[in-house]
Design a protein around this motif. Structure first.
Motif, PDB file in Angstrom:
ATOM      1  N   GLN A 208      39.944  30.088  39.267  1.00 42.86           N
ATOM      2  CA  GLN A 208      41.060  30.530  38.436  1.00 42.86           C
ATOM      3  C   GLN A 208      40.718  31.925  37.930  1.00 42.86           C
ATOM      4  O   GLN A 208      39.783  32.107  37.141  1.00 42.86           O
ATOM      5  CB  GLN A 208      41.287  29.588  37.254  1.00 42.86           C
ATOM      6  N   ALA A 209      41.467  32.915  38.382  1.00 43.06           N
ATOM      7  CA  ALA A 209      41.236  34.301  37.987  1.00 43.06           C
ATOM      8  C   ALA A 209      42.369  34.777  37.090  1.00 43.06           C
ATOM      9  O   ALA A 209      43.547  34.532  37.382  1.00 43.06           O
ATOM     10  CB  ALA A 209      41.129  35.190  39.219  1.00 43.06           C
ATOM     11  N   VAL A 210      42.002  35.460  36.010  1.00 42.99           N
ATOM     12  CA  VAL A 210      42.990  35.916  35.042  1.00 42.99           C
ATOM     13  C   VAL A 210      42.786  37.404  34.784  1.00 42.99           C
ATOM     14  O   VAL A 210      41.710  37.830  34.353  1.00 42.99           O
ATOM     15  CB  VAL A 210      42.896  35.142  33.715  1.00 42.99           C
ATOM     16  N   ALA A 211      43.820  38.185  35.065  1.00 40.56           N
ATOM     17  CA  ALA A 211      43.816  39.610  34.739  1.00 40.56           C
ATOM     18  C   ALA A 211      44.318  39.751  33.310  1.00 40.56           C
ATOM     19  O   ALA A 211      45.487  39.489  33.023  1.00 40.56           O
ATOM     20  CB  ALA A 211      44.711  40.374  35.703  1.00 40.56           C
ATOM     21  N   THR A 212      43.433  40.122  32.413  1.00 42.37           N
ATOM     22  CA  THR A 212      43.736  40.113  30.985  1.00 42.37           C
ATOM     23  C   THR A 212      44.020  41.524  30.492  1.00 42.37           C
ATOM     24  O   THR A 212      43.178  42.407  30.603  1.00 42.37           O
ATOM     25  CB  THR A 212      42.550  39.539  30.199  1.00 42.37           C
ATOM     26  N   THR A 213      45.243  41.727  29.979  1.00 40.35           N
ATOM     27  CA  THR A 213      45.657  43.058  29.532  1.00 40.35           C
ATOM     28  C   THR A 213      45.200  44.080  30.580  1.00 40.35           C
ATOM     29  O   THR A 213      44.434  44.998  30.281  1.00 40.35           O
ATOM     30  CB  THR A 213      45.064  43.382  28.145  1.00 40.35           C
ATOM     31  N   PRO A 214      45.652  43.923  31.816  1.00 43.92           N
ATOM     32  CA  PRO A 214      45.017  44.634  32.932  1.00 43.92           C
ATOM     33  C   PRO A 214      45.299  46.124  32.983  1.00 43.92           C
ATOM     34  O   PRO A 214      46.350  46.604  32.535  1.00 43.92           O
ATOM     35  CB  PRO A 214      45.613  43.936  34.157  1.00 43.92           C
ATOM     36  N   SER A 215      44.340  46.839  33.567  1.00 47.68           N
ATOM     37  CA  SER A 215      44.534  48.239  33.899  1.00 47.68           C
ATOM     38  C   SER A 215      45.643  48.338  34.951  1.00 47.68           C
ATOM     39  O   SER A 215      46.031  47.333  35.567  1.00 47.68           O
ATOM     40  CB  SER A 215      43.236  48.835  34.452  1.00 47.68           C
ATOM     41  N   ARG A 216      46.140  49.532  35.170  1.00 40.09           N
ATOM     42  CA  ARG A 216      47.273  49.711  36.083  1.00 40.09           C
ATOM     43  C   ARG A 216      46.958  49.177  37.481  1.00 40.09           C
ATOM     44  O   ARG A 216      47.772  48.475  38.087  1.00 40.09           O
ATOM     45  CB  ARG A 216      47.642  51.193  36.160  1.00 40.09           C
ATOM     46  N   LYS A 220      48.641  45.794  39.385  1.00 38.68           N
ATOM     47  CA  LYS A 220      49.309  45.871  40.676  1.00 38.68           C
ATOM     48  C   LYS A 220      48.675  44.925  41.687  1.00 38.68           C
ATOM     49  O   LYS A 220      49.359  44.289  42.494  1.00 38.68           O
ATOM     50  CB  LYS A 220      49.243  47.310  41.193  1.00 38.68           C
ATOM     51  N   LEU A 221      47.351  44.789  41.622  1.00 38.61           N
ATOM     52  CA  LEU A 221      46.630  43.954  42.585  1.00 38.61           C
ATOM     53  C   LEU A 221      46.808  42.467  42.323  1.00 38.61           C
ATOM     54  O   LEU A 221      46.943  41.671  43.269  1.00 38.61           O
ATOM     55  CB  LEU A 221      45.139  44.303  42.541  1.00 38.61           C
ATOM     56  N   ALA A 222      46.793  42.077  41.062  1.00 40.63           N
ATOM     57  CA  ALA A 222      46.725  40.657  40.695  1.00 40.63           C
ATOM     58  C   ALA A 222      47.792  39.789  41.373  1.00 40.63           C
ATOM     59  O   ALA A 222      47.459  38.727  41.928  1.00 40.63           O
ATOM     60  CB  ALA A 222      46.784  40.509  39.175  1.00 40.63           C
ATOM     61  N   PRO A 223      49.084  40.176  41.361  1.00 39.46           N
ATOM     62  CA  PRO A 223      50.085  39.300  41.990  1.00 39.46           C
ATOM     63  C   PRO A 223      49.849  39.112  43.480  1.00 39.46           C
ATOM     64  O   PRO A 223      50.139  38.037  44.031  1.00 39.46           O
ATOM     65  CB  PRO A 223      51.405  40.028  41.722  1.00 39.46           C
ATOM     66  N   THR A 224      49.314  40.118  44.160  1.00 42.32           N
ATOM     67  CA  THR A 224      49.071  39.993  45.600  1.00 42.32           C
ATOM     68  C   THR A 224      47.923  39.035  45.887  1.00 42.32           C
ATOM     69  O   THR A 224      47.822  38.505  47.002  1.00 42.32           O
ATOM     70  CB  THR A 224      48.746  41.364  46.229  1.00 42.32           C
ATOM     71  N   MET A 225      47.056  38.816  44.886  1.00 44.58           N
ATOM     72  CA  MET A 225      45.914  37.916  45.044  1.00 44.58           C
ATOM     73  C   MET A 225      46.178  36.537  44.451  1.00 44.58           C
ATOM     74  O   MET A 225      45.321  35.649  44.536  1.00 44.58           O
ATOM     75  CB  MET A 225      44.679  38.527  44.372  1.00 44.58           C
ATOM     76  N   GLY A 226      47.334  36.364  43.845  1.00 42.57           N
ATOM     77  CA  GLY A 226      47.649  35.086  43.214  1.00 42.57           C
ATOM     78  C   GLY A 226      46.951  34.886  41.890  1.00 42.57           C
ATOM     79  O   GLY A 226      46.775  33.739  41.441  1.00 42.57           O
TER      80      GLY A 226
END
Length: 235
Positions: A208-216, A220-226
């Motif tokens: 389970q990976a969570v992009a928290t308050t992510p950088s730009r 952009k990457l997170a949705p492509t990686m699920g």
């Protein structure tokens, strides 16, 4: 962010980046300034040299590790006693914990702890002060950038011992930590939290990976990686 517990595993691990993931801002420069102001205020006169080092890094004349060592040498000293810096590390940790953390991050740490996860803080910041912050947060284990201590545990030199705990080097340290703790990937359920794309290896490794308050770039990457995206500034 509070989720049902994972299926039964021998190990449950929650890996957290620190700067701008748990904390509202970076902590490295703040620590150096905190020490300089309280220990040797004359070192603030060297800030123009700190700016020049930053420019050299921006121009790719020096790497991130060299930049960190230069700034530490300028604002703290070429070498110093750990026992002298320790009280300042403690007071800086108090400052960060008092007003520098995302409340939502603290809630997630508490939720992971309650769900039986072993908490691992993996950060490029220095052990010199990260350990003090981790103790206040009830973190179980810490991977951070180490400094050279050739003269014994109380003597610290302003140079890195090994790699800067960042990106691929951080992920390599995580692998060593798993091995040292006799934890195999198949026997572990892993959650990972980070704000920065440099932690892509750690996030990709997690169940389970969570992009928290992510950088730009990470946003952009997170949705492509699920990967889940959350904004911890909004609580």
């Amino acid at each position: 962010m509070d989720r049902p517990a994972a299926p039964d595993y021998a190990h449950r691990i929650a890996m957290y980046d620190m700067d701008r993931t748990i904390t509202r801002a970076g902590t490295y420069s703040g620590f150096l300034m905190h020490v300089a102001r309280r220990r040797q205020p004359w070192r603030l006169l060297l800030l123009p040299l700190v700016a020049l080092a930053g420019l050299a890094y921006a121009l790719r004349l020096i790497d991130r590790s060299r930049l960190k060592a230069i700034n530490l040498r300028l604002l703290v000293g070429k070498s110093f006693r750990r026992s002298e810096i320790a009280p300042l590390a403690e007071s800086y940790a108090d400052k960060v914990v008092a007003r520098g953390l995302h409340p939502a991050a603290l809630d997630q740490i508490a939720a992971d702890r309650a769900a039986g996860y072993r908490l691992l803080l993996a950060t490029a910041s220095f052990h010199l002060y990260v350990d003090a912050i981790a103790r206040r947060l009830g973190i179980d284990d810490v991977l951070a950038t180490r400094l050279d201590e050739p003269d014994g545990a109380d003597h610290v030199h302003a140079r890195l011992a090994g790699d800067n705990c960042y990106g691929e080097a951080k992920f390599a340290r995580i692998g060593e930590w798993l091995s040292d703790n006799a934890i195999t990937r198949e026997a572990a359920h892993i959650r990972a939290y980070s704000d920065h794309v440099s932690d892509r290896p750690m996030l990709h490794f997690a169940d389970q990976a969570v992009a928290t308050t992510p950088s730009r770039r990470l946003k952009k990457l997170a949705p492509t990686m699920g990967w889940q995206v959350v904004d911890w500034r909004r609580k």
